[in-house]
Design a protein around this motif. Structure first.
Motif, PDB file in Angstrom:
ATOM      1  N   GLU A 124       0.830  -1.198   0.000  1.00  0.00           N
ATOM      2  CA  GLU A 124       0.000   0.000   0.000  1.00  0.00           C
ATOM      3  C   GLU A 124       0.873   1.260   0.000  1.00  0.00           C
ATOM      4  O   GLU A 124       0.603   2.211  -0.760  1.00  0.00           O
ATOM      5  N   GLU A 125       1.918   1.264   0.819  1.00  0.00           N
ATOM      6  CA  GLU A 125       2.809   2.425   0.872  1.00  0.00           C
ATOM      7  C   GLU A 125       3.526   2.619  -0.463  1.00  0.00           C
ATOM      8  O   GLU A 125       3.702   3.752  -0.926  1.00  0.00           O
ATOM      9  N   MET A 132       2.069   9.230  -6.074  1.00  0.00           N
ATOM     10  CA  MET A 132       2.601  10.575  -5.875  1.00  0.00           C
ATOM     11  C   MET A 132       3.600  10.928  -6.966  1.00  0.00           C
ATOM     12  O   MET A 132       3.602  12.059  -7.486  1.00  0.00           O
ATOM     13  N   ILE A 133       4.453   9.966  -7.325  1.00  0.00           N
ATOM     14  CA  ILE A 133       5.447  10.218  -8.367  1.00  0.00           C
ATOM     15  C   ILE A 133       4.761  10.486  -9.700  1.00  0.00           C
ATOM     16  O   ILE A 133       5.083  11.456 -10.409  1.00  0.00           O
ATOM     17  N   ALA A 155      -2.591  13.953 -12.665  1.00  0.00           N
ATOM     18  CA  ALA A 155      -3.086  15.332 -12.572  1.00  0.00           C
ATOM     19  C   ALA A 155      -2.868  16.094 -13.878  1.00  0.00           C
ATOM     20  O   ALA A 155      -3.739  16.856 -14.316  1.00  0.00           O
ATOM     21  N   ALA A 156      -1.698  15.888 -14.516  1.00  0.00           N
ATOM     22  CA  ALA A 156      -1.420  16.617 -15.756  1.00  0.00           C
ATOM     23  C   ALA A 156      -2.383  16.200 -16.871  1.00  0.00           C
ATOM     24  O   ALA A 156      -2.827  17.041 -17.663  1.00  0.00           O
TER      25      ALA A 156
END
Length: 240
Positions: A124-125, A132-133, A155-156
């Motif tokens: 999970e981590e 995030m990356i 996001a982009a």
């Protein structure tokens, strides 16, 4: 890794702690035999694995499970008990229990269950770190499965195409393809699903407002742990 053992039976508690210390010498093995210790441990920032009984003298295992999951949502909880029926099991898994073990055989299964819980937490981590990356990339990235369904965006990509995640994930990738380019790009997807990297090429894509935009795109095969390709990743850069 931190492990908390919630058990009011001193013999069972010592057996559990001893087995865990032998199996995981680098882990911090904590214990709570009553409400004061339990509440004090809950003040910690987090605990990776919690092992609890069901019938405790001051609380029941379901309440321990609920309190732990409220305080530490990512913690894996294992219930090791000699009591509890199907209703208890069903309720426990409803509240996010990782494993349910029955005594006495459960003592022999505990180390493997704890290792599984720790591995689940590590995965999970890792997945959160990778997310995030990917979300920090300046290029748009979206994944498409073998059926042509968009399964994830960063996001982009959401900024480039003008869609929110909930609006685009689960829809066919053809909403992003101009009609005149669909056959061409389908063939490129098929090459990537066959394991080929499709190097950067200029093309057009369609935004949520219907406008066509010029982009440079790379299509990469995404392999699972067995090496099979079930998805492709489309890396998109707008051409100004």
């Amino acid at each position: 890794m931190d492990v908390l053992v919630v058990e009011d039976n001193p013999t069972d508690r010592m057996v559990i702690q001893a087995r865990l210390r032998r199996a995981f010498p680098g882990a911090q093995i904590l214990a709570a035999d009553g409400p004061l210790q339990f509440n004090e441990h809950l003040k910690r920032d987090g605990c990776d694995v919690v092992i609890t009984g069901y019938w405790l003298g001051w609380i029941d295992g379901l309440s321990v499970l609920q309190r732990v999951r409220e305080r530490w949502p990512r913690s894996r909880v294992i219930m090791l008990t000699g009591n509890g029926g199907e209703e208890v099991v069903a309720s426990a898994f409803k509240y996010g229990l990782h494993r349910y073990l029955l005594k006495p055989d459960g003592f022999d299964e505990l180390v493997a269950a704890a290792a599984s819980a720790m591995e689940s937490r590590r995965r999970e981590e890792f997945q959160e770190l990778m997310a995030m990356i990917v979300n920090s990339f300046p290029d748009g990235i979206h994944s498409v499965d073998a059926a042509g369904i968009i399964t994830a965006t960063n996001a982009a990509a959401r900024q480039i195409y003008g869609y929110e995640d909930i609006e685009i994930v689960g829809r066919t990738n053809e909403i992003l393809l101009p009609a005149a380019r669909r056959d061409e790009i389908r063939r490129l997807y098929e090459r990537a699903l066959g394991g080929e990297v499709v190097p950067r090429f200029p093309t057009l894509q369609v935004r949520s407002d219907g406008a066509e935009i010029a982009v440079a795109m790379t299509i990469l095969p995404i392999r699972d742990v067995d090496g099979a390709v079930s998805h492709v990743a489309c890396i998109t850069t707008p051409i100004c």
